[in-house]
Design a protein around this motif. Structure first.
Motif, short mmCIF file in Angstrom:
data_model
loop_
_atom_site.label_atom_id
_atom_site.label_comp_id
_atom_site.label_asym_id
_atom_site.label_seq_id
_atom_site.Cartn_x
_atom_site.Cartn_y
_atom_site.Cartn_z
N VAL A 214 -33.58 0.68 51.19
CA VAL A 214 -34.54 -0.74 51.05
C VAL A 214 -34.31 -0.96 49.70
N TYR A 215 -34.15 -2.13 49.53
CA TYR A 215 -33.95 -2.91 48.12
C TYR A 215 -35.10 -3.52 47.66
N THR A 216 -35.43 -3.43 46.42
CA THR A 216 -36.64 -3.94 45.73
C THR A 216 -36.37 -4.56 44.43
N LEU A 217 -36.99 -5.65 43.82
CA LEU A 217 -36.58 -5.81 42.36
C LEU A 217 -36.53 -4.67 41.47
N GLY A 218 -35.56 -4.78 40.63
CA GLY A 218 -35.28 -3.58 39.72
C GLY A 218 -35.64 -3.64 38.47
N PRO A 219 -35.72 -2.71 37.26
CA PRO A 219 -36.41 -2.78 36.16
C PRO A 219 -35.82 -3.85 35.20
N ARG A 220 -34.58 -4.17 35.35
CA ARG A 220 -34.40 -5.42 34.65
C ARG A 220 -35.20 -6.73 34.95
N MET A 221 -35.48 -7.02 36.18
CA MET A 221 -36.21 -8.05 36.58
C MET A 221 -37.60 -7.78 35.92
#
Length: 266
Positions: A70-77
Motif C-alpha cells: 500500500v502506498y501512502t504520502l512519504g516523509p518528504r511530502m
C-alpha cells in the motif's frame, strides 16, 4: 501607442505531471493509502504506466510503501507540507506523547522528519528537559543524516535507491572523533537500526551529547516520522536501557494515535 497584451496560449501540462498531482491528491484524501491497482484506477491510467511513476516518487521520498504494497504520502511530502503551512496535524497529535516522554525520562523529546531536499534531518517539534544541563535544539534546525540519531533513523528507513545515492554522494565530515565517516560502516549501522528499531549516537555530532531515535509508522506500515530522545552523554549512557524502553513505548503509542501499524510486530 500602447497595445493590450495578448493572452498567452494555454498549453496542457505533461501527462506525467498531471498524474503525479493526481496521485498526491488521491493519497492526501485517503491517509490509509492505496495499492498500485487502486491508484491506477483513480488516475485512469494503465498499471504499467504507473509503475515507473510511483517508483520515482517512492525513491524521492514523496511516497512510502508498506509491506502490504500500500502506498501512502512519504516523509518528504510531510516536510513540504509543514514548510508551506508552518504547522501540521501530526505535531499536534504528537505533542502529548513528547511531553510524557520528556517527563518520564527527564531528557529532551524530539519529533523529526526529512528536510525538503531529503539530505538532512529536520526537527519539527520538541519538549525540552527541565534539567539545568540539557540538550536543546531550535525547531526547523537541521542535522546531517550520518551524524545524528534522528538522521540515521531517517536514512535507515529511506528507500534503498535513495539511501545508496546519499551514501555514494555524501562527504562525511568528522564533527567529533566519534563521527562515522565510512559509508561501509554506516551501511552496517543502518542495517542494525532496521533490525533493532532504535538509532543511537554517542557524542557523534557534539561531544558530550547523545541521542536515541525510534520510528513511527503510518496506517500502511510505512515509516512516517522519527521520535527522538537526547541529553548529556553521561546520563544517556547510565539510563540507556530505561530510556530505550520509554522511547519504544512512546513510538508505539504515537503509531497507534495515527492509526498506524508497525510492520515488524503486526
Amino acid at each position: 501607442m500602447k497595445r493590450d497584451a495578448l493572452p498567452l496560449p494555454k498549453t496542457p501540462a505533461p501527462q506525467s505531471v498531471e498524474r503525479i498531482f493526481a496521485v498526491i491528491d488521491h493519497l492526501a484524501a485517503d491517509r490509509g493509502g492505496d495499492t498500485l491497482a487502486g491508484i491506477a484506477r483513480h488516475v485512469q491510467a494503465p498499471k504499467t504506466s504507473m509503475v515507473g511513476l510511483l517508483a520515482g516518487m517512492l525513491d524521492g521520498g514523496y511516497l512510502a510503501r508498506g509491506a502490504s504494497g500500500v502506498y501512502t504520502l512519504g516523509p518528504r511530502m510531510l516536510a513540504l507540507a509543514m514548510r508551506v503551512t508552518g504547522k501540521d496535524d501530526l505535531a499536534l497529535i504528537a505533542r502529548p506523547v513528547l511531553a510524557r516522554l520528556a517527563g518520564e525520562t527527564g531528557e529532551t523529546a524530539l519529533l523529526g522528519t526529512l528536510a525538503p531536499d531529503a539530505s538532512l534531518a529536520m526537527y519539527v517539534d520538541k519538549v525540552e528537559s527541565t534539567n539545568p544541563v540539557r540538550y536543546t535544539v531550535s525547531l526547523g534546525e537541521r542535522r546531517e543524516l550520518y551524524s545524528s540519531a534522528m538522521g540515521k533513523l531517517l536514512l535507515a528507513h529511506m528507500p534503498r535507491p535513495a539511501q545508496e545515492k546519499y551514501l555514494k554522494g555524501e562527504h562525511f565530515r568528522p564533527f567529533t572523533p566519534n563521527t562515522i565517516t565510512s559509508a561501509r560502516r554506516l551501511r552496517e549501522e543502518l542495517d542494525a537500526i532496521l533490525a533493532d528499531g532504535i538509532a543511537r549516537t554517542d557524542s557523534e555530532r557534539v561531544l558530550g551529547a547523545s541521542a536515541l531515535a525510534a520510528p513511527v509508522f503510518d496506517p500502511a506500515g510505512a515509516f512516517l516520522v522519527g521520535l527522538g530522545l537526547a541529553g548529556p552523554s553521561e546520563r544517556m549512557r547510565q539510563n540507556r536501557r530505561r530510556f530505550q524502553a520509554a522511547l519504544r513505548e512512546a513510538a508505539s503509542r504515537l503509531t497507534a494515535l495515527v492509526a498506524g501499524r508497525n510492520p515488524t510486530t503486526d
